[in-house]
Design an enzyme around this catalytic site. Sequence first.
Site, short mmCIF file in Angstrom:
data_model
loop_
_atom_site.label_atom_id
_atom_site.label_comp_id
_atom_site.label_asym_id
_atom_site.label_seq_id
_atom_site.Cartn_x
_atom_site.Cartn_y
_atom_site.Cartn_z
CB CYS A 131 -58.37 -5.24 -0.83
SG CYS A 131 -57.97 -4.51 -2.66
CB CYS A 134 -58.99 -1.57 -2.18
SG CYS A 134 -59.08 -3.25 -3.05
CG ASP A 135 -58.69 -0.84 1.77
OD1 ASP A 135 -59.32 0.13 1.07
OD2 ASP A 135 -59.21 -1.57 2.20
#
Length: 309
Positions: A131, A134-135
């Site tokens: 992701c 997300c990261d």
Amino acid sequence: MEKVVIIGAGCAGLTAAIYCARANLSPLVVTGLMPGGLLTTTGTVENFPGFPEGINGFELMNRLQAQAEKFGARIKFGTAEAVELDRQPYTVVVDGESIQTQTIIIASGASHRHLGLESEKKLEAKGVTYCATCDGALPVFRNKPLVVVGGGDSACEEALYLTRFGSVVYLVHRRNELRASKIMARRALEHPKIKPVWDSVVIEIKDVDLGKVTGVRLRNVKSGAETDLECAGVFIAIGHVPNTGVFAGKVEMDSNGYIVRKRGSETSVRGVFVAGDCSDHEYRQAVTAAGMGCMAAIDAERYLAGINQ
Ligand code: NAP
């Protein structure tokens, strides 16, 4: 006794919840491990009708949940770990608690597919991720070369997002042509920071001994040649697998684990309906999942009313 238990709180599940709630069925929505579903991990959703300026995936799902709750849906945080579908009423076990219900809507979605490498498993969350939104902004990836694996819309989207952070983004694909939609493929391939690496598969992620990602070993599928590519992060975007393990042997599935739809949203079990990515390997869009959630809710409502049986 519940009238409807909806398993899953992504686009399909929450849309089913809106419709069931408005039909006065007071649905119980079991969220699973990822309330809001995969869409919460995406950035801007540009193709959901009604949002010409785009809408953040997380915000869209928050709004769907608020809309469902406004009409009386109840959200239960937890995981459906077993179902009993042999006789009415059906049973859904959520974190040890047995819930009796007349109907079930399965909207359990799908999860990220893994490459299946030992080094991938060992370096997950240590530079290997599924992701970018997300990261991607983590300091460890800043101004470093990054690798995205895959050739679909997700891979292109991840690669484009990562151009904000990485020095260069290698898009490693096993063929020499992207599967992504034309618009996404063009955006990715025209971006000066994205470098496609064609006909290649990742055979190892390094460095397990160091406990962090330092590069990947690639194999060219045509020549067989192996090369190393230095990078600080590996973003894997190679599709999805349906979250249907709990229904194995209870509801008919195809050979890939997708739940088979009969008429409308019906499954092989009467009173059990299905919607979204757990039964759809073809379209897999937010709007199609929402549409299927609507269908499942209407089918459940008709079943409870004794219509069409
Ligand atoms: P996808 O379309 O199934 O693409 C998966 C990609 O990963 C393919 O290019 C595939 O290669 C590759 N792949 C699969 N298994 C692999 C393996 N073991 N090793 C290496 N490569 C592998 O999945 P997706 O990109 O996640 O998209 C899923 C759906 O969501 C699609 O319908 C897509 O349109 C939609 N989506 C839309 C948007 C958007 O509109 N903005 C964004 C994200 C997703 P091959 O091509 O060789 O099969």
